[in-house]
Design an enzyme around this catalytic site. Structure first.
Site, PDB file in Angstrom:
ATOM      1  N   ARG A   1       5.665  -2.925  -5.988  1.00 38.84           N
ATOM      2  CA  ARG A   1       4.605  -2.375  -5.135  1.00 38.84           C
ATOM      3  C   ARG A   1       4.349  -0.908  -5.463  1.00 38.84           C
ATOM      4  O   ARG A   1       3.205  -0.450  -5.481  1.00 38.84           O
ATOM      5  CB  ARG A   1       4.959  -2.539  -3.651  1.00 38.84           C
ATOM      6  CG  ARG A   1       3.797  -2.139  -2.734  1.00 38.84           C
ATOM      7  CD  ARG A   1       4.025  -2.509  -1.292  1.00 38.84           C
ATOM      8  NE  ARG A   1       5.099  -1.738  -0.690  1.00 38.84           N
ATOM      9  CZ  ARG A   1       5.562  -1.919   0.550  1.00 38.84           C
ATOM     10  NH1 ARG A   1       5.037  -2.866   1.317  1.00 38.84           N
ATOM     11  NH2 ARG A   1       6.539  -1.181   1.032  1.00 38.84           N
TER      12      ARG A   1
ATOM     13  N   LYS B   1       0.301   2.320  -1.038  1.00 40.18           N
ATOM     14  CA  LYS B   1       1.196   3.095  -0.159  1.00 40.18           C
ATOM     15  C   LYS B   1       1.160   4.530  -0.676  1.00 40.18           C
ATOM     16  O   LYS B   1       2.017   4.975  -1.437  1.00 40.18           O
ATOM     17  CB  LYS B   1       2.599   2.483  -0.182  1.00 40.18           C
ATOM     18  CG  LYS B   1       3.411   2.794   1.049  1.00 40.18           C
ATOM     19  CD  LYS B   1       4.571   1.840   1.206  1.00 40.18           C
ATOM     20  CE  LYS B   1       5.636   2.364   2.124  1.00 40.18           C
ATOM     21  NZ  LYS B   1       5.264   2.606   3.509  1.00 40.18           N
TER      22      LYS B   1
ATOM     23  N   GLU C   1      -3.020  -3.732  11.573  1.00 41.56           N
ATOM     24  CA  GLU C   1      -1.555  -3.640  11.605  1.00 41.56           C
ATOM     25  C   GLU C   1      -1.182  -2.487  12.529  1.00 41.56           C
ATOM     26  O   GLU C   1      -2.055  -1.880  13.154  1.00 41.56           O
ATOM     27  CB  GLU C   1      -1.017  -3.394  10.190  1.00 41.56           C
ATOM     28  CG  GLU C   1      -1.563  -2.120   9.557  1.00 41.56           C
ATOM     29  CD  GLU C   1      -1.073  -1.886   8.136  1.00 41.56           C
ATOM     30  OE1 GLU C   1       0.009  -2.365   7.775  1.00 41.56           O
ATOM     31  OE2 GLU C   1      -1.796  -1.193   7.394  1.00 41.56           O
TER      32      GLU C   1
HETATM   33  N1  PXG Z   1       2.235  -1.126   7.397  1.00 42.43           N
HETATM   34  C1  PXG Z   1       2.273   0.159   7.073  1.00 42.43           C
HETATM   35  C2  PXG Z   1       1.052   0.968   7.218  1.00 42.43           C
HETATM   36  C3  PXG Z   1       3.446   0.733   6.561  1.00 42.43           C
HETATM   37  O1  PXG Z   1       3.468   2.002   6.206  1.00 42.43           O
HETATM   38  C4  PXG Z   1       4.523  -1.425   6.838  1.00 42.43           C
HETATM   39  C5  PXG Z   1       3.307  -1.920   7.287  1.00 42.43           C
HETATM   40  C6  PXG Z   1       5.659  -2.352   6.676  1.00 42.43           C
HETATM   41  O2  PXG Z   1       5.873  -2.614   5.292  1.00 42.43           O
HETATM   42  P1  PXG Z   1       7.323  -2.959   4.715  1.00 42.43           P
HETATM   43  O3  PXG Z   1       7.114  -3.118   3.261  1.00 42.43           O
HETATM   44  O4  PXG Z   1       8.217  -1.810   5.075  1.00 42.43           O
HETATM   45  O5  PXG Z   1       7.743  -4.217   5.371  1.00 42.43           O
HETATM   46  C7  PXG Z   1       4.600  -0.072   6.451  1.00 42.43           C
HETATM   47  C8  PXG Z   1       5.837   0.528   5.892  1.00 42.43           C
HETATM   48  C9  PXG Z   1       9.172   5.442   7.466  1.00 42.43           C
HETATM   49  C10 PXG Z   1       7.976   4.751   7.045  1.00 42.43           C
HETATM   50  O6  PXG Z   1       9.259   5.795   8.634  1.00 42.43           O
HETATM   51  C11 PXG Z   1       7.875   3.381   7.030  1.00 42.43           C
HETATM   52  C12 PXG Z   1       6.690   2.770   6.689  1.00 42.43           C
HETATM   53  C13 PXG Z   1       5.667   3.593   6.349  1.00 42.43           C
HETATM   54  C14 PXG Z   1       5.777   4.928   6.347  1.00 42.43           C
HETATM   55  C15 PXG Z   1       6.932   5.542   6.696  1.00 42.43           C
HETATM   56  O7  PXG Z   1      10.032   5.691   6.634  1.00 42.43           O
HETATM   57  N2  PXG Z   1       6.533   1.393   6.756  1.00 42.43           N
END
Ligand code: PXG
Length: 285
Positions: free
Chosen positions: A51, A150, A183
């Site tokens: 990713r 991301k 989301e």
């Molecule tokens: N949506 C968004 C917008 C995200 O940033 C998720 C869904 C979940 O994705 P994953 O791959 O983790 O299942 C995310 C990701 C942190 C932090 O606090 C975590 C995320 C984003 C930004 C910061 O470390 N989660």
């Protein structure tokens, strides 16, 4: 002393610095990943590395190392910090350049890996469920900056997170430009209605969460029907259950939206089952 990986080396935290001319800082020009470490092992490392490279490709940023070298650097950073259960923040910036947008005038993209402990949601939230609000800040328009990237631009999500915090909620639901459910600020969203699980598809303008994809697979293996479909706020109000997925949260129940209870206002059986299955998957991975 925490060791941070930067520019191919592990250095003390205090020496891990980037230029103030780095376009990651000046323009949010870069990409990142947040990854869990369980029992000393980097969770779903291939999925996260893939990713990251896809996000980089989408913003025309060439990461100056191979995927295999990246995976090795992640493992080395975890080992150097003696992390058993923790969190990795992997960041790639465009690198230092001039005070202008042009990425061609930058050099040396910075690859930064921080391995640390993780701040989890308190356990009561897993027992009681999260309260959600609907944020007025929309998720990025997919034809402007794709939410599948991301990127280091998280401002809409941060604004939505502030709206949530103002209302006493740790998460907030973000709609897309069509008014459909996208989301939450850092988590994907799922609903359960009459035993069927649904979640917005990637075309809704969401980050394709790695936990999301893992939970979809585990749910299907457990015999649940999982549909990726358009959801509107009404669907949340009338759902039997709602839960969120994310690297930090894993699987967490959400029991109200905008002050209205979802289902009976308690974490439901499907959510509990999937959280258990996720924990089992983590233990065996
Ligand atoms: N949506 C968004 C917008 C995200 O940033 C998720 C869904 C979940 O994705 P994953 O791959 O983790 O299942 C995310 C990701 C942190 C932090 O606090 C975590 C995320 C984003 C930004 C910061 O470390 N989660």
């Amino acid at each position: 002393m925490t060791k941070v990986y930067i520019c191919g080396k592990l250095v003390d935290k205090a020496d891990a610095v980037v230029s103030v001319f780095d376009h990651g800082l000046l323009y949010g020009d870069g990409v990142f990943e947040g990854i869990r470490v369980y029992s000393g092992k980097v969770f779903l490392i291939d999925e996260h590395v893939e990713r990251l490279y896809e996000s980089a490709e989408a913003i025309r940023l060439e990461i100056p190392m191979t995927r295999a070298a990246m995976a090795q650097a992640l493992n080395e950073t975890v080992a150097a910090n003696g992390i058993r259960d923790g969190y990795i923040r992997l960041v790639v910036t465009r690198g230092a350049g001039t005070l202008g947008l042009d990425p061609k005038k930058t050099s040396d993209p910075q690859v930064i890996i921080i391995a640390d402990s993780i701040a989890l949601y308190p356990s009561e939230m897993y027992q009681e469920g999260l309260k959600l609000i609907t944020a007025s800040t929309l998720r990025n328009h997919p034809q402007a900056l794709s939410p599948r990237i991301k990127s280091l631009n998280y401002l809409n999500n941060i604004l939505a997170k502030i709206e949530g915090a103002d209302a006493g909620c740790v998460e907030a639901v973000m709609m897309n430009h069509l008014g459909h459910v996208a989301e939450c600020t850092g988590d994907n969203i799922f609903l359960v209605k009459n035993g069927v699980i649904s979640t917005p598809g990637t075309d809704a303008g969401i980050l394709e969460g790695i936990t999301r994809n893992c939970v979809i697979k585990l749910a299907r293996e457990a015999g649940y029907e999982v549909r990726e479909k358009t959801l509107i706020r009404h669907d949340i109000y009338v759902a039997d259950e709602c839960f969120l997925t994310g690297t930090a949260a894993e699987v967490i129940p959400a029991t109200s939206l905008d002050g209205r209870l979802i289902g009976d206002g308690k974490p439901g059986p499907v959510t509990k089952n999937l959280l258990e299955r996720f924990h089992k998957f983590v233990r065996n991975h």
